[in-house]
Design a protein around this motif. Sequence first.
Motif, short mmCIF file in Angstrom:
data_model
loop_
_atom_site.label_atom_id
_atom_site.label_comp_id
_atom_site.label_asym_id
_atom_site.label_seq_id
_atom_site.Cartn_x
_atom_site.Cartn_y
_atom_site.Cartn_z
N TYR A 127 0.82 -1.19 0.00
CA TYR A 127 0.00 0.00 0.00
C TYR A 127 0.87 1.25 0.00
CZ TYR A 127 -3.52 -3.40 1.18
OH TYR A 127 -4.34 -4.49 1.14
N GLU A 128 0.31 2.29 -0.58
CA GLU A 128 1.06 3.53 -0.68
C GLU A 128 1.24 4.16 0.69
OE1 GLU A 128 -1.58 3.25 -4.37
OE2 GLU A 128 -1.88 3.13 -2.22
N GLN A 129 2.38 4.77 0.90
CA GLN A 129 2.59 5.63 2.06
C GLN A 129 2.55 7.07 1.56
OE1 GLN A 129 6.16 4.42 4.23
NE2 GLN A 129 4.81 3.37 5.64
N TYR A 130 1.78 7.87 2.24
CA TYR A 130 1.64 9.28 1.89
C TYR A 130 2.43 10.11 2.90
CZ TYR A 130 -2.15 7.63 -1.07
OH TYR A 130 -2.88 6.96 -2.03
N PHE A 131 3.31 10.93 2.36
CA PHE A 131 4.24 11.67 3.21
C PHE A 131 3.78 13.09 3.48
CE2 PHE A 131 8.05 9.07 3.79
CZ PHE A 131 7.78 8.02 2.93
N GLY A 132 4.11 13.55 4.67
CA GLY A 132 3.91 14.95 5.01
C GLY A 132 5.09 15.78 4.53
N PRO A 133 5.04 17.10 4.74
CA PRO A 133 6.10 17.99 4.26
C PRO A 133 7.37 17.91 5.10
CG PRO A 133 4.47 19.24 5.46
CD PRO A 133 3.94 17.85 5.36
N GLY A 134 7.27 17.32 6.27
CA GLY A 134 8.45 17.17 7.12
C GLY A 134 8.62 18.29 8.12
N THR A 135 9.41 17.98 9.15
CA THR A 135 9.85 18.98 10.14
C THR A 135 11.36 19.08 10.02
OG1 THR A 135 8.06 18.58 11.72
CG2 THR A 135 10.10 19.53 12.57
N ARG A 136 11.83 20.29 9.74
CA ARG A 136 13.28 20.51 9.64
C ARG A 136 13.80 20.86 11.02
NH1 ARG A 136 16.99 19.27 6.03
NH2 ARG A 136 15.61 20.01 4.37
N LEU A 137 14.59 19.96 11.61
CA LEU A 137 15.17 20.17 12.93
C LEU A 137 16.64 20.53 12.79
CD1 LEU A 137 15.19 19.95 16.06
CD2 LEU A 137 15.71 17.51 15.78
N THR A 138 17.00 21.62 13.40
CA THR A 138 18.41 22.05 13.44
C THR A 138 18.85 22.06 14.89
OG1 THR A 138 18.12 23.41 11.46
CG2 THR A 138 20.05 23.86 12.85
N VAL A 139 19.93 21.36 15.17
CA VAL A 139 20.48 21.32 16.53
C VAL A 139 21.79 22.11 16.55
CG1 VAL A 139 21.25 19.85 18.42
CG2 VAL A 139 19.45 19.06 16.87
N THR A 140 21.86 23.09 17.44
CA THR A 140 23.07 23.93 17.49
C THR A 140 23.83 23.71 18.80
OG1 THR A 140 21.88 25.76 18.48
CG2 THR A 140 21.94 25.68 16.08
#
Lengths: 115, 113
Positions: free
Chosen positions: A102-115
Amino acid sequence: KAGVTQTPRYLIKTRGQQVTLSCSPISGHRSVSWYQQTPGQGLQFLFEYFSETQRNKGNFPGRFSGRQFSNSRSEMNVSTLELGDSALYLCASSLEQGARGYEQYFGPGTRLTVT
Amino acid sequence: AQSVTQLGSHVSVSEGALVLLRCNYSSSVPPYLFWYVQYPNQGLQLLLKYTSAATLVKGINGFEAEFKKSETSFHLTKPSAHMSDAAEYFCAVSSPNDYKLSFGAGTTVTVRA
């Protein structure tokens, strides 16, 4: 029908902190999967949930955890953040358990930056 | 365990030319195969999938792929490239009772005017 939504879209954290990311699947979808995407390692599977149960887990340290609620919404948590955790975290939903046929439908994502 | 290998991390084509992206898989059981596309700052969009039905699979935006068991391949093609096809493309594999996708490293496509 609304797609997979992820919040927040962008996040900046400091080493040692913890972070929680949220994912709302497509209405009616009961399976939610999480993936980490980095330039060096590519797309790597974190875990998959179906009906509030973790059915599969990738090769990540215990600092990475997740859960799924009764409405199928899912959260993932990363504790004691490291610089190497900087990545795009993608959530995907599907009608049946995991990928299978079955297809997996993806979200736009969360861009995490660790400093 | 399943895995895929995408040959070529970067492909450059002229507008109107054939697009060919190569994917070879490794699987101990009959695989399910997928092609996804990712535009900058976006998630992944499913182009097409193979799940043991027809070996020639047609997808969205004019793309198609052919499953060849003898060659363990699932190459993606489009007869005529358009500027909007510039993106990163990922091949992925799964199998029955497997609750995850295993992705290739990706191929970035640029389209020259």
